[in-house]
Design an enzyme around this catalytic site. Sequence first.
Site, PDB file in Angstrom:
ATOM      1  N   GLU A   1      56.645  38.627  32.314  1.00 31.47           N
ATOM      2  CA  GLU A   1      56.296  38.542  33.742  1.00 31.47           C
ATOM      3  C   GLU A   1      57.095  37.455  34.469  1.00 31.47           C
ATOM      4  O   GLU A   1      56.674  36.978  35.527  1.00 31.47           O
ATOM      5  CB  GLU A   1      54.790  38.292  33.919  1.00 31.47           C
TER       6      GLU A   1
ATOM      7  N   HIS B   1      48.735  33.534  35.284  1.00 32.78           N
ATOM      8  CA  HIS B   1      48.299  34.938  35.285  1.00 32.78           C
ATOM      9  C   HIS B   1      47.375  35.175  34.105  1.00 32.78           C
ATOM     10  O   HIS B   1      47.613  34.667  33.007  1.00 32.78           O
ATOM     11  CB  HIS B   1      49.525  35.857  35.183  1.00 32.78           C
TER      12      HIS B   1
ATOM     13  N   HIS C   1      43.638  37.928  32.746  1.00 27.06           N
ATOM     14  CA  HIS C   1      42.891  39.187  32.884  1.00 27.06           C
ATOM     15  C   HIS C   1      41.377  38.944  32.843  1.00 27.06           C
ATOM     16  O   HIS C   1      40.725  39.332  31.869  1.00 27.06           O
ATOM     17  CB  HIS C   1      43.266  40.140  31.735  1.00 27.06           C
TER      18      HIS C   1
ATOM     19  N   GLU D   1      30.404  27.987  47.347  1.00 27.37           N
ATOM     20  CA  GLU D   1      31.645  27.228  47.149  1.00 27.37           C
ATOM     21  C   GLU D   1      32.917  28.029  47.455  1.00 27.37           C
ATOM     22  O   GLU D   1      33.969  27.446  47.703  1.00 27.37           O
ATOM     23  CB  GLU D   1      31.752  26.788  45.675  1.00 27.37           C
TER      24      GLU D   1
ATOM     25  N   HIS E   1      44.411  45.255  36.513  1.00 22.24           N
ATOM     26  CA  HIS E   1      45.215  44.471  35.575  1.00 22.24           C
ATOM     27  C   HIS E   1      44.729  43.018  35.461  1.00 22.24           C
ATOM     28  O   HIS E   1      44.403  42.562  34.372  1.00 22.24           O
ATOM     29  CB  HIS E   1      46.703  44.516  35.978  1.00 22.24           C
TER      30      HIS E   1
HETATM   31  O1  2HA Z   1      52.170  39.191  28.857  1.00 25.25           O
HETATM   32  O2  2HA Z   1      49.616  39.706  30.728  1.00 25.25           O
HETATM   33  O3  2HA Z   1      51.018  41.191  32.351  1.00 25.25           O
HETATM   34  C1  2HA Z   1      51.026  39.899  28.903  1.00 25.25           C
HETATM   35  C2  2HA Z   1      50.606  40.200  30.273  1.00 25.25           C
HETATM   36  C3  2HA Z   1      51.448  41.093  31.054  1.00 25.25           C
HETATM   37 ZN    ZN Z   2      48.837  40.720  32.448  1.00 21.87          ZN
END
Ligand code: 2HA
Ligand code: ZN
Length: 270
Positions: A116, A139, A141, A169, A210
């Site tokens: 990414e 980033h 999930h 908050e 995602h």
């Molecule tokens: O690298 O989260 O979006 C793993 C991820 C890709």
């Molecule tokens: Zn990801």
Amino acid sequence: MRSILEAPYITELVRTCSAMYAQGWDERNGGNISILLDEADLKGYLDVTKVLRRIPVGFKEPSLKGRYFLVTGTGKYFRNIEVDPAASLGIFRIADDAEAAELLWGYTDGGSFTSELPAHLMSHAARLSVDPDNRVVMHCHPDNLLAMTYVHDLDERAFTRTLWQMETECIMVFPEGINVLPWMPCGTNEIGEATADKMKTARLVVWAQHGIYSAGKDLDETFGLIETVEKAARIYMMTANLKIRQTLTDADLHQMEERFGIRAREGYLD
Ligand code: 2HA
Ligand code: ZN
């Protein structure tokens, strides 16, 4: 030279990756983090004239020429980063042609930066253009936020307003709201460009079905943004199927603006 494993940006990053794994935000090799470093941060730890490898980046971000980044590696499990930081992380400089990363430390098993990287570097450039103090892009999930992208309208105003209503908050932590990208394939320059564009108006960008991107001046800020959004999303998912008897009204949220001297994103409150 001191061991770079003792440098505060490495110890903090390792600690953050473990904390993110513990939150359940980074299953398997999910998630990635990049930190913009100053050359002065590396002094005493690394000889920046010694380039170990040149790794093509596959896109051009000329505004980042000569800048130094600490970035999690592709395929690495956040659960394991604390066990082998030197294989899991890398420090590189963006080459003068802006087409490659000059590796100075890390990825010791022959690896490379996260898939990414386009979204990370383009987001750094976008955030720096509106906030020169931005240093971190993160980033991951988070479960409830992901779940919310299946059942909630993806309109950015509507999505933001729901999150603001879930916990007092929220409007203080992200008064600029949260931006949302519809699903698209990950790891591409296209999603990088789309994410960076969204990063010009908010530190938070949802990738529907995602995960999430967050940006901030340090790891605590970027982690805290995601932690707050994920908590609000959890409360939403706990209550979405129940009969709502009361919520935070726009009048309540306006009171928060007055009390704490914050400004909600223009047009997001009635
Ligand atoms: O690298 O989260 O979006 C793993 C991820 C890709
Ligand atoms: Zn990801």
